[in-house]
Enzyme design. Structure first.
Site, PDB file in Angstrom:
ATOM      1  N   ASP A  49      -6.929   4.457  -4.615  1.00  0.00           N
ATOM      2  CA  ASP A  49      -7.587   4.346  -3.302  1.00  0.00           C
ATOM      3  C   ASP A  49      -8.174   5.741  -3.067  1.00  0.00           C
ATOM      4  O   ASP A  49      -8.402   6.480  -4.033  1.00  0.00           O
ATOM      5  CB  ASP A  49      -6.580   3.933  -2.211  1.00  0.00           C
ATOM      6  N   LYS A 103       0.868  -1.186   0.000  1.00  0.00           N
ATOM      7  CA  LYS A 103       0.000   0.000   0.000  1.00  0.00           C
ATOM      8  C   LYS A 103       0.902   1.232   0.000  1.00  0.00           C
ATOM      9  O   LYS A 103       2.036   1.159   0.468  1.00  0.00           O
ATOM     10  CB  LYS A 103      -0.882   0.009   1.259  1.00  0.00           C
TER      11      LYS A 103
HETATM   12  P1  NDP Z   1     -12.708   8.022  -2.923  1.00  0.00           P
HETATM   13  O1  NDP Z   1     -11.652   9.031  -2.715  1.00  0.00           O
HETATM   14  O2  NDP Z   1     -13.237   7.793  -4.300  1.00  0.00           O
HETATM   15  O3  NDP Z   1     -13.967   8.354  -1.990  1.00  0.00           O
HETATM   16  C1  NDP Z   1     -13.851   8.421  -0.615  1.00  0.00           C
HETATM   17  C2  NDP Z   1     -15.173   8.855  -0.026  1.00  0.00           C
HETATM   18  O4  NDP Z   1     -15.097   8.758   1.386  1.00  0.00           O
HETATM   19  C3  NDP Z   1     -15.517  10.295  -0.330  1.00  0.00           C
HETATM   20  O5  NDP Z   1     -16.903  10.454  -0.359  1.00  0.00           O
HETATM   21  C4  NDP Z   1     -14.912  11.038   0.867  1.00  0.00           C
HETATM   22  O6  NDP Z   1     -15.521  12.290   1.148  1.00  0.00           O
HETATM   23  C5  NDP Z   1     -15.192  10.057   1.986  1.00  0.00           C
HETATM   24  N1  NDP Z   1     -14.157  10.193   3.033  1.00  0.00           N
HETATM   25  C6  NDP Z   1     -12.810  10.080   2.863  1.00  0.00           C
HETATM   26  N2  NDP Z   1     -12.176  10.302   4.018  1.00  0.00           N
HETATM   27  C7  NDP Z   1     -13.126  10.551   4.925  1.00  0.00           C
HETATM   28  C8  NDP Z   1     -13.118  10.852   6.299  1.00  0.00           C
HETATM   29  N3  NDP Z   1     -11.955  10.965   6.985  1.00  0.00           N
HETATM   30  N4  NDP Z   1     -14.312  11.028   6.923  1.00  0.00           N
HETATM   31  C9  NDP Z   1     -15.481  10.930   6.237  1.00  0.00           C
HETATM   32  N5  NDP Z   1     -15.548  10.653   4.929  1.00  0.00           N
HETATM   33  C10 NDP Z   1     -14.398  10.470   4.281  1.00  0.00           C
HETATM   34  O7  NDP Z   1     -12.146   6.649  -2.297  1.00  0.00           O
HETATM   35  P2  NDP Z   1     -12.619   5.159  -2.563  1.00  0.00           P
HETATM   36  O8  NDP Z   1     -14.090   5.124  -2.785  1.00  0.00           O
HETATM   37  O9  NDP Z   1     -11.710   4.575  -3.559  1.00  0.00           O
HETATM   38  O10 NDP Z   1     -12.257   4.469  -1.165  1.00  0.00           O
HETATM   39  C11 NDP Z   1     -13.196   4.379  -0.081  1.00  0.00           C
HETATM   40  C12 NDP Z   1     -12.772   3.293   0.869  1.00  0.00           C
HETATM   41  O11 NDP Z   1     -12.742   2.040   0.158  1.00  0.00           O
HETATM   42  C13 NDP Z   1     -11.382   3.429   1.490  1.00  0.00           C
HETATM   43  O12 NDP Z   1     -11.392   2.860   2.782  1.00  0.00           O
HETATM   44  C14 NDP Z   1     -10.514   2.557   0.580  1.00  0.00           C
HETATM   45  O13 NDP Z   1      -9.338   2.116   1.233  1.00  0.00           O
HETATM   46  C15 NDP Z   1     -11.461   1.409   0.308  1.00  0.00           C
HETATM   47  N6  NDP Z   1     -11.179   0.610  -0.865  1.00  0.00           N
HETATM   48  C16 NDP Z   1     -11.100   1.176  -2.117  1.00  0.00           C
HETATM   49  C17 NDP Z   1     -10.866   0.374  -3.201  1.00  0.00           C
HETATM   50  C18 NDP Z   1     -10.891   0.920  -4.594  1.00  0.00           C
HETATM   51  O14 NDP Z   1     -10.838   0.093  -5.549  1.00  0.00           O
HETATM   52  N7  NDP Z   1     -10.989   2.217  -4.809  1.00  0.00           N
HETATM   53  C19 NDP Z   1     -10.600  -1.078  -3.065  1.00  0.00           C
HETATM   54  C20 NDP Z   1     -10.789  -1.579  -1.718  1.00  0.00           C
HETATM   55  C21 NDP Z   1     -11.034  -0.744  -0.677  1.00  0.00           C
HETATM   56  P3  NDP Z   1     -14.819  13.666   0.648  1.00  0.00           P
HETATM   57  O15 NDP Z   1     -15.104  13.746  -0.826  1.00  0.00           O
HETATM   58  O16 NDP Z   1     -15.493  14.700   1.457  1.00  0.00           O
HETATM   59  O17 NDP Z   1     -13.361  13.538   0.961  1.00  0.00           O
END
Ligand code: NDP
Length: 446
Positions: free
Chosen positions: A166, A126
């Site tokens: 991510d 990661k």
């Molecule tokens: P994105 O950046 O596309 O979206 C993240 C979302 O979560 C946004 O809506 C963001 O809001 C919100 N968010 C981020 N940080 C916080 C926080 N501290 N408190 C509240 N809301 C928060 O990321 P992903 O959708 O790719 O990832 C989301 C999760 O899924 C993570 O845990 C990631 O590790 C996991 N994941 C992702 C994968 C992938 O293929 N993308 C694969 C496996 C797991 P805002 O826009 O306001 O920041």
């Protein structure tokens, strides 16, 4: 905690002081491994578990770049190459101001087990940076990505380490990172990064894979109780990549999504979340979810800084970030009649929340199993790159679905074999561990 495993955890806590998320992830896995070590003591030989808790390599570097006002900015870059017993290191890059070494280590540790669960030949890693992409122009994002890759490239390679996206890293960032890698190395090595655009070596269904996969997993869990998504109310936190495609598949399966969020607050839409509008706001305009009610009208309202888990639902899918769902939230969900929780994000539920769900008999899918569809489809992207091939959406999605069904069954069967039927946390941790441990034993002391 098993008496052989407690000293291992104590040593991890001592040697990695202050890295709370990493402690939490290691504790959760070690708490599950008691039965397997009791049944197969050889897995604890040769300090195998201690080695599994220590990354093979940790890289930290300076990322200097120039913003649109000609000011020099400095960020910190990370890549933790956790375990390569099963294949090249594989895991995403996160760009978010909260990123630090402990967070990247927890994610790399989880990734090792998750990747093992897919059954595909990928190790765990990661990376990321404390860079905050919010409000940055395209040109700034590009300059940052180019500077990041100018150090990172020497540690990567299709047989060495293959990053993906991510939080804060999507198709745009992967494009800039790949462009700089290609330029520096003078190689069109498509398999060095995944999540690429379709025109330059990406895989169909990769964008959708994590969210779709999480819903496939929850569907399998629901089927064990003779039910499905049809007509059920669901709450999905976040509105990024994972959340959006989780919502899309829930809608395809006949469910109704009533709320989603971002880090500013959440929206509830009594008529069901309008996914096209969410995509418009978040993917195209890159705005805040607070815009949703203004554009949607009377059926929706926005709650700033509220807890999305207060919204009554039968299925909850936390898909934003770690520790976003605590014990109080879990009690509220149980009181409101939740029947299944599927983690789209990595470790979004605190240990107390997980305990409450399990004690209440709620079906609970841990992230390392439920969100493995993203990395699995990344591995399918690597396969297509290696064979210079490109599969249809349908073929790729069918493979994803089969992989998620296999992961579900492997977690369920393992939990049953070890005397805890229905405990997907235990099943995922043991099934992932056994595969990595077998490979580590075969490879000797390295
Ligand atoms: P994105 O950046 O596309 O979206 C993240 C979302 O979560 C946004 O809506 C963001 O809001 C919100 N968010 C981020 N940080 C916080 C926080 N501290 N408190 C509240 N809301 C928060 O990321 P992903 O959708 O790719 O990832 C989301 C999760 O899924 C993570 O845990 C990631 O590790 C996991 N994941 C992702 C994968 C992938 O293929 N993308 C694969 C496996 C797991 P805002 O826009 O306001 O920041």
């Amino acid at each position: 905690m098993d008496e052989k495993l407690q000293p291992i955890l104590d040593e991890v806590l001592r040697r990695n002081a202050g890295e709370e998320e990493f402690h939490q992830a290691v504790r959760e896995v070690l708490e599950s491994l008691g039965p397997v070590v009791a049944r197969h003591p050889a897995y604890a030989d040769g300090a195998l578990i201690e080695r599994l808790c220590e990354p093979e390599r940790q890289i930290i570097f300076r990322v200097p770049w120039v913003d649109d006002h000609a000011q020099v900015q400095i960020n910190r870059g990370f890549r933790v190459q956790f375990n390569s017993a099963l294949g090249p290191y594989k895991g995403g890059l996160r760009f978010h101001p909260s990123v630090n070494l402990g967070i990247i280590k927890f994610l790399g540790f989880e990734q090792t087990f998750k990747n093992a669960l897919t059954g595909l030949p990928i190790g765990g890693g990661k990376g990321g940076s404390d860079f905050n992409p919010r409000g940055r122009s395209d040109a700034e994002i590009m300059r940052f990505c180019q500077s990041f890759m100018t150090e990172m490239y020497r540690h990567l390679g299709e047989y060495t380490d293959v990053p993906a996206g991510d939080i804060g890293v999507g198709g745009r960032e992967i494009g800039y990172l790949f462009g700089q890698y290609k330029r520096i190395t003078n190689r069109y090595e498509a398999g060095v990064l995944t999540g690429k655009g379709l025109v330059y070596g990406g895989s169909r269904a990769r964008t959708e894979a994590t969210g779709f996969g999480a819903v496939f997993f929850v569907r399998q869990m629901l089927a064990t109780r003779g039910t499905d998504f049809d007509g059920k109310h669901a709450t999905v936190s976040g509105s990024g990549n994972v959340a959006i495609y989780t919502m899309e598949k829930i809608l395809q399966f006949g469910g109704k999504v009533v709320a989603c969020s971002d880090s500013g607050g959440y929206v509830v839409d009594e008529s069901g979340i309008d996914l096209d509008l969410v995509k418009q706001i978040k993917e195209i305009r890159r705005e805040r979810i607070s815009e949703y009610p203004r554009l949607k009208g009377a059926s929706a309202h926005y709650i700033e800084k509220g807890r999305i888990w207060d919204v009554p639902c039968e299925i909850a899918m936390p898909s934003a970030t770690q520790n976003e769902l605590n014990g109080k939230d879990a009690r509220q969900l149980v009181q409101n009649g939740v029947i299944a929780v599927g983690e789209g994000a990595n470790m979004p539920s605190t240990p107390e929340a997980v305990r409450i769900f399990q004690e209440a008999g709620v079906l609970f899918a841990p992230g390392k199993a439920a969100n493995a569809g993203g990395v699995a489809t990344s591995a399918l992207e690597m396969q297509q790159n290696a064979s210079r091939d490109s599969w249809s959406f349908r073929e790729t999605e069918e493979r994803l679905e089969r992989i998620m069904c296999n992961i579900h069954d492997s977690c369920a069967d393992t939990a049953e074999q070890y005397g805890s039927p229905g405990n997907y946390v235990l099943g995922a941790n043991i099934a992932g561990f056994v595969r990595v441990a077998e490979a580590m034993r075969a490879l000797g002391l390295i």
